[in-house]
Write a protein that holds these residues in place. Structure first.
Motif, short mmCIF file in Angstrom:
data_model
loop_
_atom_site.label_atom_id
_atom_site.label_comp_id
_atom_site.label_asym_id
_atom_site.label_seq_id
_atom_site.Cartn_x
_atom_site.Cartn_y
_atom_site.Cartn_z
N SER A 81 0.84 -1.20 0.00
CA SER A 81 0.00 0.00 0.00
C SER A 81 0.87 1.25 0.00
CB SER A 81 -0.89 0.01 1.24
OG SER A 81 -0.11 0.22 2.41
N TRP A 82 0.25 2.39 -0.34
CA TRP A 82 0.99 3.65 -0.31
C TRP A 82 1.36 4.03 1.12
CZ3 TRP A 82 3.57 5.45 -4.09
CH2 TRP A 82 3.16 5.25 -5.41
N SER A 83 0.58 3.58 2.08
CA SER A 83 0.93 3.84 3.48
C SER A 83 2.22 3.11 3.84
CB SER A 83 -0.20 3.38 4.40
OG SER A 83 -1.36 4.15 4.19
N GLN A 84 2.35 1.86 3.39
CA GLN A 84 3.57 1.09 3.66
C GLN A 84 4.77 1.71 2.95
OE1 GLN A 84 1.76 -2.66 2.24
NE2 GLN A 84 2.42 -3.59 4.17
N ILE A 85 4.56 2.12 1.70
CA ILE A 85 5.65 2.72 0.93
C ILE A 85 6.09 4.03 1.57
CG2 ILE A 85 6.24 3.79 -1.28
CD1 ILE A 85 4.45 1.63 -2.59
N GLY A 86 5.12 4.84 1.97
CA GLY A 86 5.44 6.10 2.63
C GLY A 86 6.24 5.89 3.90
N ALA A 87 5.84 4.88 4.68
CA ALA A 87 6.56 4.59 5.92
C ALA A 87 7.99 4.16 5.64
CB ALA A 87 5.82 3.49 6.69
N ALA A 88 8.19 3.36 4.58
CA ALA A 88 9.54 2.91 4.24
C ALA A 88 10.41 4.07 3.78
CB ALA A 88 9.47 1.85 3.14
N LEU A 89 9.79 5.07 3.15
CA LEU A 89 10.53 6.23 2.66
C LEU A 89 10.65 7.34 3.70
CD1 LEU A 89 9.00 6.51 -0.94
CD2 LEU A 89 11.24 5.59 -0.31
N GLY A 90 9.94 7.17 4.81
CA GLY A 90 9.99 8.19 5.86
C GLY A 90 9.16 9.42 5.54
N VAL A 91 8.11 9.23 4.72
CA VAL A 91 7.22 10.34 4.37
C VAL A 91 5.78 9.88 4.54
CG1 VAL A 91 8.87 11.31 2.72
CG2 VAL A 91 7.15 9.69 1.92
N THR A 92 4.85 10.80 4.35
CA THR A 92 3.45 10.44 4.46
C THR A 92 2.98 9.68 3.22
OG1 THR A 92 2.66 12.48 3.42
CG2 THR A 92 3.01 12.52 5.81
N LYS A 93 1.84 9.04 3.35
CA LYS A 93 1.23 8.34 2.22
C LYS A 93 1.00 9.30 1.06
CE LYS A 93 -3.33 6.50 0.96
NZ LYS A 93 -4.65 6.09 1.49
N GLN A 94 0.49 10.50 1.38
CA GLN A 94 0.19 11.48 0.35
C GLN A 94 1.46 11.95 -0.37
OE1 GLN A 94 -0.97 11.53 3.46
NE2 GLN A 94 -3.17 11.19 3.13
N ALA A 95 2.53 12.18 0.41
CA ALA A 95 3.79 12.63 -0.20
C ALA A 95 4.36 11.57 -1.12
CB ALA A 95 4.79 12.98 0.90
N ALA A 96 4.27 10.31 -0.72
CA ALA A 96 4.77 9.22 -1.55
C ALA A 96 4.00 9.13 -2.86
CB ALA A 96 4.69 7.89 -0.80
N GLN A 97 2.68 9.27 -2.78
CA GLN A 97 1.85 9.22 -3.99
C GLN A 97 2.14 10.38 -4.92
OE1 GLN A 97 -2.08 8.69 -1.97
NE2 GLN A 97 -2.40 7.14 -3.54
N GLN A 98 2.27 11.58 -4.35
CA GLN A 98 2.50 12.76 -5.18
C GLN A 98 3.82 12.66 -5.95
OE1 GLN A 98 2.22 16.11 -2.54
NE2 GLN A 98 0.00 15.95 -2.33
N LYS A 99 4.83 12.09 -5.32
CA LYS A 99 6.14 12.01 -5.97
C LYS A 99 6.27 10.83 -6.90
CE LYS A 99 11.11 12.22 -5.15
NZ LYS A 99 12.19 12.44 -4.18
N HIS A 100 5.70 9.70 -6.52
CA HIS A 100 5.96 8.46 -7.27
C HIS A 100 4.77 7.95 -8.07
CE1 HIS A 100 9.93 7.93 -5.52
NE2 HIS A 100 9.42 8.24 -4.36
N ALA A 101 3.63 8.62 -7.98
CA ALA A 101 2.48 8.18 -8.78
C ALA A 101 1.84 9.38 -9.47
CB ALA A 101 1.46 7.47 -7.89
#
Length: 235
Positions: A62-82
């Motif tokens: 999930s984007w929540s898991q990915i965000g946690a692995a990157l040290g950012v929020t779910k929203q930040a991970a989606q904005q940058k990588h999706a």
């Protein structure tokens, strides 16, 4: 017997590389070479993250898991990588250029689609506005491929994926195409608008190739205007 794991480049290695790429031993020349090298490394590390984010998504993370692995929020991970784009305004030739950009990424074995691949996609269409301008500056498809080889190189072991993620700089360039089109009073996005966006893509590989060919935003815009004016008169 297990092979030794590769280690990240050391600071000493990067300093030596910057010195080797600098035009002279003058401090400003060395600083300029270091800035160029940093931009290339930044784009590659962005691509590295994009590659493994894509792998994680395919594995069902999930984007929540990915965000946690990157040290950012779910929203930040989606904005940058999706990033999402509306290609409905793209002309047929602009869409063909995007298909060619994906082909270029696979051809070089790169697990990402960067500004250099967007430029290669434009160079693959010599009949389009952008392709014509690139050829006039000595940047046909072979020349762009050679420049990518020299700056980035190939990574055959990582290629072959049917889908590759955009690097952040490529995503920004694509997003900027609409503004380039609107600034010229156009309600469509053509290859010329993508080329103009790439000339503004700061510290990217695509921009470096264009700079080496002396294709600035001002120069390209002037050529686009002349090309389209001549086309209208001819029609």
């Amino acid at each position: 017997m297990p092979t030794a794991s590769p280690t990240p480049p050391r600071l000493d290695d990067l300093i030596a590389l910057a010195r080797a790429q600098a035009e002279s031993d003058e401090p400003i020349a060395l600083l300029s070479a270091a800035a160029t090298l940093k931009a290339e490394v930044d784009e590659l590390t962005d691509a590295l993250l994009g590659h493994f984010v894509d792998q994680a998504r395919r594995a069902g993370c999930s984007w929540s898991q990915i965000g946690a692995a990157l040290g950012v929020t779910k929203q930040a991970a989606q904005q940058k990588h999706a990033p999402t784009f509306d290609f409905s305004r793209f002309t047929e030739r602009a869409r063909t250029a995007m298909t060619e950009a994906q082909a270029a990424s696979r051809r070089f074995g790169h697990p990402y689609l960067g500004t250099e691949h967007l430029l290669a996609g434009l160079a693959a269409g010599p009949e389009a506005v952008a392709g014509s301008i690139l050829i006039g500056a000595g940047l046909d498809q072979a020349a762009v491929d050679a420049a990518i080889d020299a700056i980035v190189g190939r990574c055959d072991s990582l290629g072959g994926s049917a889908h590759v993620p955009y690097t952040p700089k490529a995503a920004l360039a694509l997003a900027a195409t609409l503004q380039e089109a609107l600034s010229m009073g156009h309600d469509y996005i053509g290859t010329e608008h993508l080329l103009l966006a790439l000339t503004r893509s700061e510290e990217s590989v695509g921009r470096r190739i264009l700079d080496d060919a002396a294709l600035t935003h001002e120069k390209v815009r002037g050529q686009v205007v002349r090309f389209l004016t001549a086309l209208q008169k001819g029609g």
